[in-house]
Design a protein around this motif. Structure first.
Motif, PDB file in Angstrom:
ATOM      1  N   LYS A   1      -1.744   7.301   5.011  1.00  0.00           N
ATOM      2  CA  LYS A   1      -2.244   5.933   4.760  1.00  0.00           C
ATOM      3  C   LYS A   1      -2.269   5.133   6.060  1.00  0.00           C
ATOM      4  O   LYS A   1      -2.143   3.897   6.042  1.00  0.00           O
ATOM      5  CB  LYS A   1      -1.356   5.245   3.714  1.00  0.00           C
TER       6      LYS A   1
ATOM      7  N   LYS B   1       0.846  -1.204   0.000  1.00  0.00           N
ATOM      8  CA  LYS B   1       0.000   0.000   0.000  1.00  0.00           C
ATOM      9  C   LYS B   1       0.885   1.260   0.000  1.00  0.00           C
ATOM     10  O   LYS B   1       0.672   2.187  -0.774  1.00  0.00           O
ATOM     11  CB  LYS B   1      -0.892  -0.030   1.237  1.00  0.00           C
ATOM     12  N   TYR B   2       1.892   1.262   0.843  1.00  0.00           N
ATOM     13  CA  TYR B   2       2.777   2.431   0.910  1.00  0.00           C
ATOM     14  C   TYR B   2       3.607   2.553  -0.374  1.00  0.00           C
ATOM     15  O   TYR B   2       3.933   3.655  -0.818  1.00  0.00           O
ATOM     16  CB  TYR B   2       3.727   2.356   2.110  1.00  0.00           C
TER      17      TYR B   2
ATOM     18  N   GLU C   1       2.472  11.133   2.886  1.00  0.00           N
ATOM     19  CA  GLU C   1       1.542  10.214   2.230  1.00  0.00           C
ATOM     20  C   GLU C   1       1.407   8.927   3.026  1.00  0.00           C
ATOM     21  O   GLU C   1       0.298   8.416   3.218  1.00  0.00           O
ATOM     22  CB  GLU C   1       2.054   9.911   0.816  1.00  0.00           C
TER      23      GLU C   1
ATOM     24  N   SER D   1       2.879   4.479  -4.744  1.00  0.00           N
ATOM     25  CA  SER D   1       2.969   5.940  -4.629  1.00  0.00           C
ATOM     26  C   SER D   1       3.672   6.520  -5.839  1.00  0.00           C
ATOM     27  O   SER D   1       4.563   5.889  -6.413  1.00  0.00           O
ATOM     28  CB  SER D   1       3.763   6.284  -3.358  1.00  0.00           C
TER      29      SER D   1
END
Lengths: 520, 228
Positions: A326, A97-98, A322, A101
């Protein structure tokens, strides 16, 4: 068209004047070429460094935050441990998920799990040392507090010392077994999975070096690399298979093929007080293998250590924000290697800044000199301007002709200057680059050796070269390249504009009548 | 450009006065000059030094624009005309000091004038040679840089240049001032032919009585007093 022709005739028939202007522009151009070439080379070196040391962000525990929180709440030690254990670990889903970006060019991670081995002896010196220590303590105690031995066996074998000692040894064995059992319950081997060569920092940094076999480029199947100690202790060779067992359930086993054997090069490894290196029980494999183990065994205690490679160092703050947006747990923090990268390029950037300053000074001086020369030239050609204006040539066309003349002289002088500058800058830039190339080459070779196998002739493994791509740094002969020439051309056009604008202003202010009167 | 009839003035001066920028308010070089110049005639502007002969010529040729009164070229107010175009099409100017471009040949000087005018002559080189021939120069002269020509030859080149784009009016400032008597006569003969055979209006500023004798009308400037 006649303007061009007239300009050309004027250049040819006024050689002395134009050669003088040409020499000045040539000197400026050569100086600019040298500085631009140095800047360009510096950029290449910096770029090579940045490729070698990309901006990497890692996620780790924010111990400062954690301690502060415990201190504020007067948390007891037990509660601290409990709270610590309650912190949600980072999952692979989180990592992905991270990693999704716009600031991230690549990311990799290690995935570790602890396992036991089947018919596999762990490399450990702590148990041996502990046993030895206990025996010594026992002897001391006997001598100090025990009854002195008298007669019989005891004369030959002093007192009951021997039997006492046996009793104590039993206790020790029990301790050893306890430790062993405790370790076994957690898993004595650490299986670390990597998802790419980029993630294998220990090999890249030279902490580990393959001594036999290689790190398999297949990041899918059940391959592994083990330490020299483990291989020696268990007589394992490249190509053999090892079996690992789940600490929670002995029925769950995993079979891995050994493709390589590594040794640890760190100072810790050479510490003579330890028989084995700290990584002796570290088995290296790919992420896929660990994923399969975690999928099979719910109780497996796996940890993920992600590393994100950012596209630019300017993205660090934005990426941190960011990741926090998240929902990264507040007890985790992001760290980066910006300081290391900046330190590595600091001296080169200084050279580049010096070159930039020199370039600016050269351009300012050049522009002023050219301005003065143009003004002198215009004054010298006042009569010509007067005649042209008297016979009806528009001011703009007179200016155009002068501009064409200056531009033509400028371009020729620029090319000659670029050639001279290029030739002299090659030496300067080469000396700047040579040592860097040498370092980069040896680094690359060292990394290749760390991974094992013959990388130089193995196209399959060419991706390993990407770790340190020094291709651009190799081309040192292209110092004055098209980019530099383009910049020089821009500088030339800029200088011509400066000269032409001053000429235009002068021409527009001249009255043909006054010029001709002056002449008369 | 259509040719005008002989009797109609090509250039008219109406109450033209001039004083230098830094001069006192009433300190005029000349004041309230009114005069008409017709095609087919050759005029001489005479006067003492400082009477404003060359200044008047500058006004007529559009090189000086700050004056009082009106100057009409074919009934068009000169102050409203594009003066570059006026100078490269309607008038030809000849100077005492020739004012040729010294880095060019005779041929190139003339060609440049034609190019500035935008003439679309098919065979420019041939035309230039004919032009030079008409002012008494050969093809050999045409190829030489002007500095390698004598004063008379340079003045002939300047005349040829002023004629190259067929202007209706030739303005000459002391064209024979630097020349000997014989050459002066030759040059005046060319001017005379231009006025009488080619119906051009020729205005010459001169000190020379010999020149004044050969013109159709003499216009004498008498300082700040009214002229003719």
């Amino acid at each position: 068209m006649y303007i061009l022709k007239n300009a050309f005739i004027s250049i040819i028939r006024n050689k002395g004047r134009n050669i003088l202007i040409g020499i000045i522009i040539m000197v400026i151009s050569a100086s600019c070429a040298v500085t631009l070439a140095i800047r360009s080379s510096a950029d290449k070196i910096v770029s090579a460094y940045e490729k070698k040391y990309p901006i990497e962000v890692t996620i780790g525990m924010n111990r400062e935050n954690l301690t502060k929180s415990f201190r504020e709440n007067n948390t007891s030690q037990e509660e601290m441990i409990e709270s610590f254990n309650e912190i949600e670990p980072i999952t692979i889903e989180d990592v992905e998920k991270y990693g999704d970006s716009n600031y991230v060019s690549n990311y990799y991670y290690t995935y570790s799990v602890s396992l036991n081995g089947k018919d596999l002896t762990e490399a450990t010196d702590s148990l041996v040392k502990e046993t030895t220590k206990t025996e010594v303590e026992t002897n001391t105690r006997t001598e100090t507090f025990g009854t002195p031995p008298t007669g019989g066996r005891g004369d030959k074998f002093p007192g009951n010392w021997g039997s006492k000692s046996t009793t104590e040894k039993k206790t020790t064995t029990t301790t050893t077994e306890n430790i062993r059992n405790e370790r076994a319950s957690r898993g004595v081997f650490t299986l670390t999975g990597y998802n790419s060569y980029d993630a294998m920092n220990d090999f890249i940094n030279g902490n580990y070096t393959i001594t036999d076999g290689e790190v398999n480029s297949n990041f899918e199947d059940n391959y592994c690399v083990i330490s020299e100690e483990l291989a020696t202790l268990n007589e394992i060779k490249v190509g053999d298979k090892i079996t690992l067992v789940s600490p929670s359930d002995e029925d769950i086993t995993y079979e891995l093929e050994v493709t390589g054997i590594y040794k640890e090069n760190t100072d810790e490894a050479s510490d003579m007080r330890n028989m084995f290196s700290s990584s002796a029980n570290n088995i290296i494999t790919n992420v896929n293998v660990v994923k399969n183990i975690v999928a099979k065994d719910e109780d497996a205690n796996a940890t993920v250590n992600p590393t994100y490679v950012l596209k630019s160092k300017d993205n660090i703050d934005a990426f941190e924000q960011e990741v926090k947006d998240k929902d990264l747990n507040e007890y985790y923090m992001l760290s980066n290697n910006l300081d290391i990268v900046n330190n590595a390029t600091k001296s080169i950037i200084s050279v580049k800044n010096f070159a930039t300053t020199f370039l600016i000074i050269t351009l300012i001086i050049g522009a002023v000199v050219l301005l003065v020369i143009t003004m002198i030239n215009i004054r010298e050609r006042k009569y010509e301007i007067g005649v042209l204006r008297t016979i009806g040539m528009r001011k703009s066309l007179v200016s155009c002709q002068f501009m064409f003349e200056l531009l033509a002289v400028c371009i020729v002088a620029l090319l000659i200057g670029a050639g001279i500058g290029g030739l002299s800058s090659v030496k300067i830039s080469n000396s700047l680059l040579a040592s860097e190339i040498e370092n980069a080459k040896s680094d690359m070779e060292a990394i290749n050796q760390n991974f094992g196998g013959n990388m130089m002739h193995d196209n399959r493994d060419m991706q390993k070269f990407d770790i340190v791509n020094i291709e651009t740094v190799n081309s040192i002969d292209a110092v004055v390249d098209f980019q530099v020439l383009g910049k020089l051309l821009l500088i030339g056009v800029g200088l011509t504009l400066v000269g032409s604008i001053s000429a235009m202003i002068a021409i527009s202010r001249f009255s043909p009548l006054d010029i001709l009167k002056e002449r008369s | 450009m259509a040719r005008v009839k002989k009797s109609e003035p090509i250039l008219r001066l109406e109450n033209v006065s001039y004083r230098y920028k830094d001069a006192a308010k009433d300190d005029y070089v000349f004041k309230d000059i009114s005069y008409s110049f017709e095609p087919g005639k050759i005029y001489a502007i005479k006067g003492k030094s400082g009477s404003g002969k060359t200044t008047l010529l500058s006004l007529i040729s559009g090189l000086e624009t700050k004056y009082e009164g009106k100057i009409y070229f074919r009934d068009k107010d000169l102050s409203k005309v594009k003066l570059d175009k006026y100078r490269n099409s309607n008038i030809g100017i000849v100077f005492q000091s020739y004012n040729l471009l010294v880095h060019l040949t005779a041929n190139e000087n003339i060609m440049l004038s034609m190019n500035i005018n935008g003439m679309k002559e098919k065979n420019k080189k041939e035309y230039v040679n004919q032009l030079l021939e008409s002012v008494g120069l050969t093809k050999e002269h045409a190829k030489r840089r002007v500095l390698k020509l004598s004063g008379g030859e340079q003045q002939r080149v300047a005349i040829a240049r002023s004629l190259s784009y067929h202007p209706d009016m030739i303005i000459a400032d002391e064209p024979t001032g630097n020349l000997d008597q014989e050459t002066e006569n030759d040059i005046m003969h060319i001017f005379s032919d231009l006025a009488h055979k080619e119906n051009k209006c020729v205005i010459i500023v001169t000190h020379s009585n010999n020149v004044a004798k050969q013109v159709d009308e003499v216009f004498e400037l008498k300082g700040t007093k009214k002229g003719l």
